[in-house]
Design a protein around this motif. Structure first.
Motif, PDB file in Angstrom:
ATOM      1  N   LYS A   1       1.165   3.966  -3.015  1.00 44.81           N
ATOM      2  CA  LYS A   1       0.824   5.505  -2.732  1.00 44.81           C
ATOM      3  C   LYS A   1       1.979   6.386  -3.048  1.00 44.81           C
ATOM      4  CE  LYS A   1      -0.269   8.518   1.106  1.00 44.81           C
ATOM      5  NZ  LYS A   1      -0.918   8.781   2.405  1.00 44.81           N
ATOM      6  N   LEU A   2       3.275   5.798  -2.734  1.00 41.29           N
ATOM      7  CA  LEU A   2       4.394   6.718  -3.107  1.00 41.29           C
ATOM      8  C   LEU A   2       4.513   6.782  -4.534  1.00 41.29           C
ATOM      9  CD1 LEU A   2       6.908   5.441  -0.547  1.00 41.29           C
ATOM     10  CD2 LEU A   2       5.933   7.907  -0.406  1.00 41.29           C
TER      11      LEU A   2
ATOM     12  N   GLU B   1       0.764  -1.064  -0.054  1.00 39.32           N
ATOM     13  CA  GLU B   1       0.116  -0.094  -0.331  1.00 39.32           C
ATOM     14  C   GLU B   1       0.752   1.306   0.105  1.00 39.32           C
ATOM     15  OE1 GLU B   1      -3.417   2.150   2.792  1.00 39.32           O
ATOM     16  OE2 GLU B   1      -2.714  -0.075   3.341  1.00 39.32           O
ATOM     17  N   ARG B   2       1.878   1.191   0.749  1.00 39.63           N
ATOM     18  CA  ARG B   2       2.749   2.147   0.792  1.00 39.63           C
ATOM     19  C   ARG B   2       3.551   2.619  -0.316  1.00 39.63           C
ATOM     20  NH1 ARG B   2       3.346   7.199   3.057  1.00 39.63           N
ATOM     21  NH2 ARG B   2       5.538   7.894   3.452  1.00 39.63           N
TER      22      ARG B   2
ATOM     23  N   ALA C   1       2.257   6.619  -6.959  1.00 39.27           N
ATOM     24  CA  ALA C   1       1.381   7.472  -7.539  1.00 39.27           C
ATOM     25  C   ALA C   1       1.836   9.103  -7.200  1.00 39.27           C
ATOM     26  CB  ALA C   1      -0.231   7.228  -6.894  1.00 39.27           C
ATOM     27  N   GLU C   2       2.196   9.286  -6.142  1.00 37.39           N
ATOM     28  CA  GLU C   2       2.795  10.669  -5.390  1.00 37.39           C
ATOM     29  C   GLU C   2       3.847  11.059  -6.602  1.00 37.39           C
ATOM     30  OE1 GLU C   2       3.498  10.589  -1.637  1.00 37.39           O
ATOM     31  OE2 GLU C   2       1.129  10.601  -1.078  1.00 37.39           O
TER      32      GLU C   2
ATOM     33  N   TRP D   1      10.749   6.659  -0.941  1.00 38.88           N
ATOM     34  CA  TRP D   1      10.505   5.470  -1.532  1.00 38.88           C
ATOM     35  C   TRP D   1      11.554   4.790  -1.721  1.00 38.88           C
ATOM     36  CZ3 TRP D   1       9.492   5.970  -7.703  1.00 38.88           C
ATOM     37  CH2 TRP D   1       9.139   4.594  -8.199  1.00 38.88           C
TER      38      TRP D   1
END
Length: 204
Positions: free
Chosen positions: A117-118, A113-114, A120-121, A157
């Motif tokens: 998210k990273l 998940e992390r 995508a950011e 990341w």
């Protein structure tokens, strides 16, 4: 015989009550008293009377004294066991440290998940940076904020990727098969599996 064997083995003075207790009720205190007195009468045990209390102990000449060679061998055995114990303690500390590291790490689901998210950011920030480099006009403050945020996300990341690699390396030391097979079994997807551009962080 159990009473006599026990006193010879421990080579310590005991009363009848003590013997009954040490033999875990194999004989009652009254039975122990009679057996001990009988053995003392037969000169198989020593008996000492102190007031109303009777103490019994093995005749010292009946105690087997080990030879010098046997004693040295026993000492060598003890030293060997102490060395093995010390090594086992050291290995236990190393394993405890590894376990602590794995316990404190993110779970597989949390890590996926992390990473997602990273990723995508970072992708979003890359898009904004592309716009900046193409000449689209924004304020210097916004440009600085975007680049700062991009650098921070990239740093996070890269740190998470390194942490994941360290965990996998630790597991791989004792895993009998291929790590790729383990990933497939656990359903773990790497950055490359999800199409993340790892060139962004300068890592593979």
């Amino acid at each position: 015989k159990a009473v006599l064997d026990y006193l010879v083995k421990v080579n310590r003075p005991y009363s009848a009550n003590d013997i009954s207790s040490q033999l875990h009720g194999l004989v009652s205190p009254a039975q122990a008293k009679k057996l001990l007195n009988d053995l003392a009468d037969e000169k198989k045990l020593e008996r000492k009377i102190n007031g109303k209390q009777q103490i019994f102990y093995a005749i010292q000449t009946s105690i087997e004294v080990p030879s010098v060679e046997e004693a040295e061998q026993e000492e060598e055995t003890i030293r060997g066991l102490e060395q093995q114990l010390s090594q086992a303690k050291d290995e236990n500390k190393v394993l405890a440290g590894r376990l602590q590291g794995l316990t404190n790490a993110l779970t597989d689901d949390q890590m996926r998940e992390r990473i997602a998210k990273l990723s995508a950011e970072v992708k979003e920030n890359d898009g904004r940076l592309t716009q900046l480099r193409s000449g689209e006009v924004i304020s210097p403050e916004e440009k600085n904020n975007i680049e700062t945020e991009h650098a921070a996300m990239t740093k996070h990341w890269k740190a998470r990727k390194r942490m994941f690699k360290n965990i996998i390396d630790t597991i791989g030391e004792g895993y009998p098969g291929k790590i790729s097979d383990l990933f497939e079994e656990l359903g773990i997807e790497t950055d490359e599996d999800v199409g993340a551009d790892v060139a962004i962080i300068g890592d593979k």
